[in-house]
Design a protein around this motif. Structure first.
Motif, PDB file in Angstrom:
ATOM      1  N   GLY A  49       0.622  -1.474  -0.408  1.00  0.00           N
ATOM      2  CA  GLY A  49       0.240  -0.057  -0.185  1.00  0.00           C
ATOM      3  C   GLY A  49       0.447   1.847  -0.263  1.00  0.00           C
ATOM      4  O   GLY A  49       0.360   2.279  -0.083  1.00  0.00           O
ATOM      5  N   TYR A  50       2.095   1.187  -0.075  1.00  0.00           N
ATOM      6  CA  TYR A  50       3.029   2.472   0.246  1.00  0.00           C
ATOM      7  C   TYR A  50       3.458   2.831  -1.454  1.00  0.00           C
ATOM      8  O   TYR A  50       2.801   2.748  -2.800  1.00  0.00           O
ATOM      9  N   LEU A  51       2.684   4.645  -0.944  1.00  0.00           N
ATOM     10  CA  LEU A  51       2.697   5.082  -2.592  1.00  0.00           C
ATOM     11  C   LEU A  51       3.898   6.312  -1.916  1.00  0.00           C
ATOM     12  O   LEU A  51       4.140   6.387  -3.969  1.00  0.00           O
ATOM     13  N   GLY A  52       4.238   6.102  -1.418  1.00  0.00           N
ATOM     14  CA  GLY A  52       5.681   7.286  -1.217  1.00  0.00           C
ATOM     15  C   GLY A  52       5.659   7.923  -0.379  1.00  0.00           C
ATOM     16  O   GLY A  52       4.748   8.134   0.795  1.00  0.00           O
ATOM     17  N   SER A  53       6.609   9.253   0.272  1.00  0.00           N
ATOM     18  CA  SER A  53       7.046   9.576   1.363  1.00  0.00           C
ATOM     19  C   SER A  53       7.132  11.352   1.555  1.00  0.00           C
ATOM     20  O   SER A  53       7.585  11.797   2.405  1.00  0.00           O
ATOM     21  N   GLY A  54       7.551  11.144   0.675  1.00  0.00           N
ATOM     22  CA  GLY A  54       7.903  12.879   0.270  1.00  0.00           C
ATOM     23  C   GLY A  54       6.574  13.860   0.335  1.00  0.00           C
ATOM     24  O   GLY A  54       5.516  13.622   0.666  1.00  0.00           O
ATOM     25  N   ARG A  71       0.019   3.393  -7.894  1.00  0.00           N
ATOM     26  CA  ARG A  71       1.297   3.813  -8.406  1.00  0.00           C
ATOM     27  C   ARG A  71       1.803   1.895  -8.339  1.00  0.00           C
ATOM     28  O   ARG A  71       1.142   1.311  -8.725  1.00  0.00           O
ATOM     29  N   GLU A  72       2.459   2.328  -9.171  1.00  0.00           N
ATOM     30  CA  GLU A  72       3.367   1.250 -10.391  1.00  0.00           C
ATOM     31  C   GLU A  72       4.545   1.013 -10.444  1.00  0.00           C
ATOM     32  O   GLU A  72       5.532   1.943  -9.807  1.00  0.00           O
ATOM     33  N   VAL A  73       5.674  -0.212 -10.395  1.00  0.00           N
ATOM     34  CA  VAL A  73       6.809  -0.626  -9.661  1.00  0.00           C
ATOM     35  C   VAL A  73       7.153  -0.998 -11.265  1.00  0.00           C
ATOM     36  O   VAL A  73       7.085  -1.195 -11.886  1.00  0.00           O
TER      37      VAL A  73
END
Length: 75
Positions: A49-54, A71-73
């Motif tokens: 579920g990680y989208l980012g942390s910026g 999100r796409e890897v």
């Protein structure tokens, strides 16, 4: 007397790969089309579920809602 900084020994590539999982991703705002590229290195953690942390991304998620991001890897 000269002070020495103590550091952990560096991990070699094989040891790093055995302990950490990483990926490069792009998170897209489905409302306005803006995208954010990042990388995530984690140790034994589920990041599905990680989208980012910026900071900018987090503000955008707060404004538009988590459901409006994908999100796409990449690698």
């Amino acid at each position: 007397m000269r002070r020495m900084k103590l550091t952990k020994p560096a991990l070699d590539g094989a040891e790093m790969n055995a302990n950490y999982n990483g990926f490069i991703y792009v998170t897209t705002n489905l409302v306005n089309g803006r995208w954010y590229i990042g990388s995530c290195w984690c140790k034994n953690m589920d990041r599905t579920g990680y989208l980012g942390s910026g900071t900018i991304l987090m503000r955008s998620i707060k404004k538009y809602g988590r459901e409006n991001f994908r999100r796409e890897v990449l690698y």
